[in-house]
Design an enzyme around this catalytic site. Structure first.
Site, PDB file in Angstrom:
ATOM      1  N   CYS A 119       0.837  -1.200   0.000  1.00  0.00           N
ATOM      2  CA  CYS A 119       0.000   0.000   0.000  1.00  0.00           C
ATOM      3  C   CYS A 119       0.876   1.255   0.000  1.00  0.00           C
ATOM      4  CB  CYS A 119      -0.923   0.003   1.216  1.00  0.00           C
ATOM      5  SG  CYS A 119      -2.238  -1.242   1.124  1.00  0.00           S
ATOM      6  N   CYS A 122      -3.586   0.151  -3.338  1.00  0.00           N
ATOM      7  CA  CYS A 122      -4.242   0.451  -2.060  1.00  0.00           C
ATOM      8  C   CYS A 122      -3.520   1.605  -1.361  1.00  0.00           C
ATOM      9  CB  CYS A 122      -4.281  -0.790  -1.160  1.00  0.00           C
ATOM     10  SG  CYS A 122      -2.666  -1.522  -0.809  1.00  0.00           S
TER      11      CYS A 122
END
Length: 308
Positions: A121, A202
């Site tokens: 992420c 993400c």
């Protein structure tokens, strides 16, 4: 006399056998001659389809396998359990002996499943019209990943391939351009890989655009504008940071308040993403200045303010 009768029968059998052998030999010779005459004609031999783009990269198998092993064994050893031979076979089966204008995303699905891997992420970097700069940045700052920094992108970067219905099933002479047919092997591959790259993103994602292009930094027809932006998941991606870079000494055709950036922001807002935009993101601009240290843009290089 019995002896004379047996001798006569023997001669008859011999003549019969010789006749059969001669007949069979004649039939075999006729078949061979017919085959030569039929397949020896140039107009009867299947020819490779001819296209306008370069053909399949020479030694494609060795190139793909070499890059795969380099990636999973040296660059990202945590992926060392991936089977590079299976990955190559799944790529080959996606296009070999197929008309290169009839490739579908389903052809590549086995490859995508074998070679995909998660991206941490906050580390996904998208780009449009900043190919060289974006990849210079990820090489100097390995905390970020472009699609070409994933296994799929690393294997396929600057490589071409296409099949052909005739033997040997791979066309090394020419492959179709996108203008000739959109469903060609390379275009379909990159579209699907781009879609998957966006779907797995993400946290905070970054996109590097070129503010020196007169036509506008954001184009809705680009891979980013037509595929990646619409496959970002609002439930997984919290914000999109736009880095609008300008060439050192080049025109500043658009800023973060420009018309195409406003269009991009509108699309992202409709999809419920938080957005920031920064002109000449300082870490990337400093990288540009490595090649232009004496330019006035670099001597006066200061941190830009982020625009909401």
């Amino acid at each position: 006399m019995p002896f004379q009768q047996g001798s006569a029968r023997t001669r008859q059998r011999t003549v019969l056998l010789v006749g059969i052998v001669v007949l069979l030999a004649g039939l075999v010779l006729a078949v061979v001659l017919a085959s030569i005459l039929t397949h020896g004609k140039p107009e009867g031999s299947p020819e490779m389809l001819k296209w306008k783009d370069r053909g399949t990269t020479k030694n494609l198998q060795e190139v793909i396998l070499g890059r795969c092993y380099s990636y999973v064994m040296a660059r990202h050893s945590e992926l060392g359990d991936m089977d590079c031979l299976k990955i190559w076979e799944s790529l080959k089966q996606a296009f070999i002996y197929k008309n290169p204008c009839n490739i579908t995303p389903e052809d590549y699905q086995p490859l995508m499943e074998l070679a995909s891997h998660p991206i941490p992420c906050n580390k996904s970097l998208f780009w449009s019209k900043t190919n060289d700069l974006a990849h210079r940045y990820t090489k100097s700052n390995q905390n970020f990943f472009t699609l070409e920094d994933t296994l799929l992108g690393y294997m396929a970067d600057r490589v071409s391939w296409c099949g052909d219905p005739s033997a040997p099933g791979i066309n090394y002479e020419s492959c179709p351009k996108r203008s000739e047919c959109e469903s060609n092997p390379v275009s379909v591959f990159w579209k699907l890989a781009s879609k998957m790259f966006a779907e797995t993103a993400c946290g905070v994602v970054q996109v590097m655009l070129n503010g020196s292009i007169e036509a506008g930094a954001f184009k809705s027809s680009s891979i980013f504008g037509s595929i990646e932006i619409f496959n970002l998941n609002p439930d997984k991606v919290s914000a999109v940071h736009i880095w609008l870079m300008h060439d050192i000494g080049g025109p500043q055709s658009e800023s973060c308040s420009g018309y195409s950036i406003k269009r991009l922001k509108s699309i992202l807002e409709e999809r419920n993403f938080q957005i920031t935009c920064e002109d000449n993101y300082r870490p990337v601009q400093l990288l540009q200045c490595v090649h232009n240290p004496d330019h006035t843009d670099c001597r006066l290089c200061t941190s830009s303010k982020a625009a909401p």
